[in-house]
Scaffold this motif. Structure first.
Motif, PDB file in Angstrom:
ATOM      1  N   MET A  13       1.040  -1.221   0.100  1.00 18.28           N
ATOM      2  CA  MET A  13      -0.008   0.243   0.019  1.00 18.28           C
ATOM      3  C   MET A  13       0.848   1.273  -0.008  1.00 18.28           C
ATOM      4  SD  MET A  13      -3.015  -1.348   0.069  1.00 18.28           S
ATOM      5  CE  MET A  13      -4.122  -0.139   0.519  1.00 18.28           C
ATOM      6  N   PHE A  14       0.286   2.336  -0.381  1.00 20.34           N
ATOM      7  CA  PHE A  14       0.924   3.518  -0.258  1.00 20.34           C
ATOM      8  C   PHE A  14      -0.077   4.631   0.119  1.00 20.34           C
ATOM      9  CE2 PHE A  14      -0.747   3.681  -4.531  1.00 20.34           C
ATOM     10  CZ  PHE A  14      -1.124   5.053  -5.010  1.00 20.34           C
ATOM     11  N   ASP A  15       0.678   5.593   0.881  1.00 19.40           N
ATOM     12  CA  ASP A  15      -0.099   6.918   1.179  1.00 19.40           C
ATOM     13  C   ASP A  15      -0.319   7.921   0.277  1.00 19.40           C
ATOM     14  OD1 ASP A  15      -0.192   5.487   3.641  1.00 19.40           O
ATOM     15  OD2 ASP A  15       1.568   6.680   4.819  1.00 19.40           O
ATOM     16  N   VAL A  16      -1.563   8.652   0.332  1.00 22.02           N
ATOM     17  CA  VAL A  16      -1.639   9.716  -0.642  1.00 22.02           C
ATOM     18  C   VAL A  16      -1.684  11.117   0.542  1.00 22.02           C
ATOM     19  CG1 VAL A  16      -3.028  10.891  -2.059  1.00 22.02           C
ATOM     20  CG2 VAL A  16      -2.841   8.546  -2.112  1.00 22.02           C
ATOM     21  N   ARG A  17      -1.135  12.166   0.085  1.00 24.99           N
ATOM     22  CA  ARG A  17      -1.066  13.057   1.353  1.00 24.99           C
ATOM     23  C   ARG A  17      -1.287  14.470   0.572  1.00 24.99           C
ATOM     24  NH1 ARG A  17       1.905  12.210   6.015  1.00 24.99           N
ATOM     25  NH2 ARG A  17       3.061  10.185   5.794  1.00 24.99           N
ATOM     26  N   ASN A  18      -2.291  15.241   1.531  1.00 19.90           N
ATOM     27  CA  ASN A  18      -2.328  16.720   0.958  1.00 19.90           C
ATOM     28  C   ASN A  18      -1.176  17.305   0.852  1.00 19.90           C
ATOM     29  OD1 ASN A  18      -2.998  19.518   1.340  1.00 19.90           O
ATOM     30  ND2 ASN A  18      -5.254  18.723   1.452  1.00 19.90           N
ATOM     31  N   PRO A  19      -0.867  18.161  -0.154  1.00 21.73           N
ATOM     32  CA  PRO A  19       0.472  18.817  -0.340  1.00 21.73           C
ATOM     33  C   PRO A  19       0.575  20.061   0.440  1.00 21.73           C
ATOM     34  CG  PRO A  19      -1.006  19.019  -2.291  1.00 21.73           C
ATOM     35  CD  PRO A  19      -1.636  17.911  -1.483  1.00 21.73           C
ATOM     36  N   GLY A  20      -0.740  20.341   0.599  1.00 22.46           N
ATOM     37  CA  GLY A  20      -0.805  21.761   1.555  1.00 22.46           C
ATOM     38  C   GLY A  20      -0.726  21.464   3.004  1.00 22.46           C
ATOM     39  N   THR A  21      -1.063  20.611   3.567  1.00 28.46           N
ATOM     40  CA  THR A  21      -1.115  20.162   4.974  1.00 28.46           C
ATOM     41  C   THR A  21      -0.115  18.935   5.513  1.00 28.46           C
ATOM     42  OG1 THR A  21      -2.989  18.663   4.903  1.00 28.46           O
ATOM     43  CG2 THR A  21      -3.402  20.906   5.199  1.00 28.46           C
ATOM     44  N   GLY A  22       0.048  18.109   4.349  1.00 29.59           N
ATOM     45  CA  GLY A  22       0.973  16.837   4.727  1.00 29.59           C
ATOM     46  C   GLY A  22       0.037  15.536   5.409  1.00 29.59           C
ATOM     47  N   ASP A  23      -1.398  15.877   5.558  1.00 33.95           N
ATOM     48  CA  ASP A  23      -2.075  14.940   6.085  1.00 33.95           C
ATOM     49  C   ASP A  23      -2.269  13.789   5.017  1.00 33.95           C
ATOM     50  OD1 ASP A  23      -2.234  16.574   8.195  1.00 33.95           O
ATOM     51  OD2 ASP A  23      -4.203  17.322   7.723  1.00 33.95           O
ATOM     52  N   VAL A  24      -2.227  12.509   5.522  1.00 32.54           N
ATOM     53  CA  VAL A  24      -2.811  11.439   4.891  1.00 32.54           C
ATOM     54  C   VAL A  24      -4.197  11.512   4.557  1.00 32.54           C
ATOM     55  CG1 VAL A  24      -2.843   8.760   4.914  1.00 32.54           C
ATOM     56  CG2 VAL A  24      -0.701  10.005   5.631  1.00 32.54           C
ATOM     57  N   VAL A  25      -4.412  11.349   3.199  1.00 35.85           N
ATOM     58  CA  VAL A  25      -5.834  11.570   2.800  1.00 35.85           C
ATOM     59  C   VAL A  25      -6.157  10.275   2.141  1.00 35.85           C
ATOM     60  CG1 VAL A  25      -5.869  14.198   2.651  1.00 35.85           C
ATOM     61  CG2 VAL A  25      -5.317  12.545   0.694  1.00 35.85           C
ATOM     62  N   GLY A  26      -5.576   9.241   2.061  1.00 37.56           N
ATOM     63  CA  GLY A  26      -5.757   7.864   1.418  1.00 37.56           C
ATOM     64  C   GLY A  26      -4.850   7.173   1.640  1.00 37.56           C
ATOM     65  N   GLN A  27      -4.982   5.741   1.510  1.00 38.96           N
ATOM     66  CA  GLN A  27      -4.070   4.737   1.048  1.00 38.96           C
ATOM     67  C   GLN A  27      -4.518   3.837  -0.012  1.00 38.96           C
ATOM     68  OE1 GLN A  27      -3.547   2.542   4.884  1.00 38.96           O
ATOM     69  NE2 GLN A  27      -1.716   3.498   5.099  1.00 38.96           N
ATOM     70  N   TYR A  28      -3.739   3.441  -0.938  1.00 38.49           N
ATOM     71  CA  TYR A  28      -4.096   2.828  -2.023  1.00 38.49           C
ATOM     72  C   TYR A  28      -3.129   1.586  -2.503  1.00 38.49           C
ATOM     73  CZ  TYR A  28      -7.622   6.138  -2.855  1.00 38.49           C
ATOM     74  OH  TYR A  28      -8.873   6.949  -2.575  1.00 38.49           O
ATOM     75  N   PRO A  29      -3.623   0.372  -3.280  1.00 41.55           N
ATOM     76  CA  PRO A  29      -2.588  -0.661  -3.311  1.00 41.55           C
ATOM     77  C   PRO A  29      -1.581  -0.275  -4.561  1.00 41.55           C
ATOM     78  CG  PRO A  29      -4.851  -1.221  -4.243  1.00 41.55           C
ATOM     79  CD  PRO A  29      -4.976   0.161  -3.442  1.00 41.55           C
ATOM     80  N   VAL A  30      -0.508  -0.949  -4.473  1.00 42.53           N
ATOM     81  CA  VAL A  30       0.469  -0.750  -5.668  1.00 42.53           C
ATOM     82  C   VAL A  30       0.320  -2.157  -6.352  1.00 42.53           C
ATOM     83  CG1 VAL A  30       2.951  -0.777  -6.415  1.00 42.53           C
ATOM     84  CG2 VAL A  30       2.241   0.506  -4.235  1.00 42.53           C
ATOM     85  N   HIS A  31      -0.747  -1.942  -7.588  1.00 44.27           N
ATOM     86  CA  HIS A  31      -0.641  -3.352  -8.273  1.00 44.27           C
ATOM     87  C   HIS A  31       0.492  -3.352  -9.210  1.00 44.27           C
ATOM     88  CE1 HIS A  31      -5.001  -1.841  -7.887  1.00 44.27           C
ATOM     89  NE2 HIS A  31      -5.057  -3.053  -7.026  1.00 44.27           N
ATOM     90  N   GLY A  32       0.728  -4.698  -9.115  1.00 41.12           N
ATOM     91  CA  GLY A  32       1.766  -5.276  -9.957  1.00 41.12           C
ATOM     92  C   GLY A  32       1.540  -6.079 -11.286  1.00 41.12           C
ATOM     93  N   GLU A  33       2.299  -6.703 -11.814  1.00 39.71           N
ATOM     94  CA  GLU A  33       1.842  -7.209 -13.070  1.00 39.71           C
ATOM     95  C   GLU A  33       0.865  -8.186 -13.093  1.00 39.71           C
ATOM     96  OE1 GLU A  33       5.634  -8.540 -15.095  1.00 39.71           O
ATOM     97  OE2 GLU A  33       6.471  -6.837 -15.381  1.00 39.71           O
ATOM     98  N   PRO A  34       0.854  -9.052 -12.274  1.00 38.46           N
ATOM     99  CA  PRO A  34      -0.333 -10.317 -12.312  1.00 38.46           C
ATOM    100  C   PRO A  34      -1.645  -9.317 -12.194  1.00 38.46           C
ATOM    101  CG  PRO A  34       1.402 -10.729 -10.701  1.00 38.46           C
ATOM    102  CD  PRO A  34       1.737  -9.440 -11.094  1.00 38.46           C
ATOM    103  N   GLU A  35      -1.910  -8.282 -11.232  1.00 43.69           N
ATOM    104  CA  GLU A  35      -2.987  -7.629 -11.097  1.00 43.69           C
ATOM    105  C   GLU A  35      -3.308  -6.818 -12.349  1.00 43.69           C
ATOM    106  OE1 GLU A  35      -1.237  -8.690  -7.277  1.00 43.69           O
ATOM    107  OE2 GLU A  35      -0.609  -7.141  -8.772  1.00 43.69           O
ATOM    108  N   VAL A  36      -2.271  -6.314 -12.989  1.00 45.93           N
ATOM    109  CA  VAL A  36      -2.671  -5.483 -14.167  1.00 45.93           C
ATOM    110  C   VAL A  36      -3.194  -6.136 -15.564  1.00 45.93           C
ATOM    111  CG1 VAL A  36      -1.611  -3.902 -15.634  1.00 45.93           C
ATOM    112  CG2 VAL A  36      -1.012  -3.677 -13.145  1.00 45.93           C
ATOM    113  N   ALA A  37      -2.362  -7.360 -15.519  1.00 48.51           N
ATOM    114  CA  ALA A  37      -2.527  -8.308 -16.713  1.00 48.51           C
ATOM    115  C   ALA A  37      -4.069  -8.890 -16.244  1.00 48.51           C
ATOM    116  CB  ALA A  37      -1.442  -9.428 -16.451  1.00 48.51           C
ATOM    117  N   ALA A  38      -4.540  -9.058 -15.091  1.00 51.86           N
ATOM    118  CA  ALA A  38      -5.826  -9.697 -14.977  1.00 51.86           C
ATOM    119  C   ALA A  38      -6.755  -8.667 -15.267  1.00 51.86           C
ATOM    120  CB  ALA A  38      -5.928 -10.197 -13.671  1.00 51.86           C
ATOM    121  N   ALA A  39      -6.380  -7.326 -14.944  1.00 51.04           N
ATOM    122  CA  ALA A  39      -7.397  -6.339 -15.266  1.00 51.04           C
ATOM    123  C   ALA A  39      -7.896  -6.108 -16.814  1.00 51.04           C
ATOM    124  CB  ALA A  39      -7.080  -5.133 -14.687  1.00 51.04           C
ATOM    125  N   VAL A  40      -6.560  -6.250 -17.652  1.00 52.41           N
ATOM    126  CA  VAL A  40      -6.580  -6.139 -18.812  1.00 52.41           C
ATOM    127  C   VAL A  40      -7.431  -7.183 -19.564  1.00 52.41           C
ATOM    128  CG1 VAL A  40      -5.085  -6.118 -21.312  1.00 52.41           C
ATOM    129  CG2 VAL A  40      -4.499  -4.713 -18.950  1.00 52.41           C
TER     130      VAL A  40
END
Length: 496
Positions: A13-40
């Motif tokens: 997972m990776f964090d997403v931060r508000n660039p003005g405050t530095g607050d974490v505003v979300g977390q999302y997965p880092v999809h790799g080749e298997p997940e991307v290939a399955a989506a395609v």
């Protein structure tokens, strides 16, 4: 409601931060080749259905998608503001400008891409010909963070209208915006994963390039575009690339100076200067230069950047860009340039606007894309010099010209994909015209008829309506037939 996003292990997972405050505003997965290939792969199966429902049904779905966005526009603008920092009003405007594109693409796709008759020519009177443009299949869209709705939707909307399915990889700085769009689309197309989300960093984008999509639509820097092209070349996957710009605004001696000054400052400093079509260079006729400089100075000096609700200019979204802006301003001053208004001072990721003048043309602030709230101003003897300096850049994305009587004539001489006369950014909001650059600003086009065809292939069919009186394509061709052919050629083409 089903949100079409690829699964991923919880550990990546990776964090997403508000660039003005530095607050974490979300977390999302880092999809790799298997997940991307399955989506395609899911997208490829869905493409058969989506293409099969036809233009009229796709128009109904896209119109419904437009309605969802319009009704929830404040919510989407809030996500943009939270993730990339632009003021809520600017985020609202960004979303609003997408709606005309959705309406135009949905309405015109059938007319632009549908089957049409083609003239076979006088030698082929026995033949009937048709041409239509068919969807490629699956389009991978790699979106930017600076306009996380308007820019990727310029590809997504037109590709969907043409009958393609989408695997969308938004910027790692704005994945929540991408998730919102995919979620909204799934409300009006719940049957199949026609539009899916994959999230992550550059490795996810590379996986998408290698996953067997039929085309990649990329928006980002020229340097990153070269890496995307190299990766896509491994599988001969075509791309459309919308890259950086170093756009110029030209002011002739007969220009409406107040209007030009207002447009220059907004075009260069709105979105904290983080616009690929933003004004970065200003060339002004010597006869009006001093008056125009004073107008610019008043406007730039009145602006304040910040993360608070009262600031008209937001923070810089990407932390690494702050150092580039700092370097460009410092180099401009060290090279003999002067700060006319503003300061360019930096506090964290907040950069104050600055107007620079007398900066040499070989300085980084003039040659390289700054992508910050900076403007460089230069006096020119005439518009010939202005055009020459404008065209000297390696970037040729867009430009603006202000002149009451000569605007179009000046615009015609500028080497760029788009030019606005007595306005800025106007070419981006007209849905019926193409958008894209030349040179280091990229290639291919989104928007308009060209944007629809960008995500299709031409399919030509020629049928014989009756046997030809001149059997040319046969080993049974006789000398008499060739003699008749010669007579026809002489009559049709010989007198030209």
């Amino acid at each position: 409601m089903t949100v079409h996003t690829a699964p991923a292990p919880a550990a990546t997972m990776f964090d997403v931060r508000n660039p003005g405050t530095g607050d974490v505003v979300g977390q999302y997965p880092v999809h790799g080749e298997p997940e991307v290939a399955a989506a395609v792969e899911r997208a490829r199966e869905a493409a058969v259905w989506w293409d099969g429902i036809g233009f009229d049904e796709r128009r109904k779905r896209l119109d419904a998608f437009r309605g969802v966005i319009a009704r929830r526009i404040n919510q989407l603008a809030g996500v943009i503001h939270e993730e990339m920092g632009k003021p809520h009003g600017d985020a609202y405007l960004e979303v609003a400008l997408v709606l005309d594109h959705l309406a135009w693409a949905a309405k015109n796709a059938g007319k632009v891409l549908g089957k049409r008759k083609a003239h076979a020519g006088p030698l082929n009177a026995n033949l009937g010909a048709t041409v239509e443009h068919k969807a490629l299949g699956v389009v991978g869209v790699i979106g930017p963070w600076n306009y996380p709705v308007f820019t990727p939707m310029g590809s997504i909307v037109y590709a969907l209208a043409a009958g393609n399915t989408i695997v969308f990889k938004p910027s790692e700085y704005t994945p929540g915006v991408g998730a919102w769009l995919v979620d909204a689309f799934s409300q009006v197309v719940p049957e199949h994963p026609v539009m899916q989300l994959v999230t992550g960093d550059g490795s996810t984008g590379a996986a998408l390039c290698r996953a067997g999509v039929d085309k990649v639509a990329f928006t980002g820097s020229t340097a990153t575009a070269k890496r995307v092209m190299a990766t896509c070349a491994e599988t001969l996957t075509p791309i459309v690339a919308e890259c950086g710009g170093k756009d110029a605004l030209l002011v002739d001696q007969d220009a409406d100076l107040e209007a030009a000054a207002d447009a220059a400052v907004w075009g260069g400093i709105a979105n904290a200067g983080q616009s690929c079509i933003g004004v970065e260079r200003i060339y002004v006729h010597t006869a009006v230069h001093d008056a125009f400089e004073a107008m610019l100075a008043d406007r730039v000096g009145a602006l304040r950047a910040g993360a608070d609700s009262g600031a008209l200019v937001g923070p810089i979204t990407m932390p690494s860009q702050v150092e580039i802006i700092r370097r460009h301003v410092a180099d401009a001053v060290a090279s003999g340039g002067r700060i006319v208004a503003g300061s360019g001072s930096i506090d964290g990721q907040v950069v104050q606007p600055v107007l620079l003048a007398d900066v040499p043309e070989d300085a980084a602030a003039v040659r390289e894309e700054t992508f910050g709230p900076t403007l460089t101003l230069r006096r020119v003897e005439d518009m010939d010099e202005a055009v020459r300096l404008t065209n000297a850049s390696r970037y040729h994305l867009a430009a603006s010209v202000f002149s009451k009587h000569h605007g179009t004539a000046i615009a015609d001489r500028i080497r760029s994909g788009m030019v606005a006369v007595n306005s800025v950014f106007s070419f981006a909001v007209v849905a019926s015209i193409p958008f894209g650059g030349v040179g280091d600003s990229g290639f291919g086009r989104i928007h308009g008829e060209e944007g629809l065809r960008e995500f299709c292939y031409a399919h030509s069919v020629v049928r014989q309506k009756f046997a030809s009186p001149l059997p040319l394509m046969s080993f049974g061709r006789t000398a008499k037939v060739e003699e008749r052919l010669g007579t026809i050629i002489a009559l049709v083409h010989g007198s030209k």
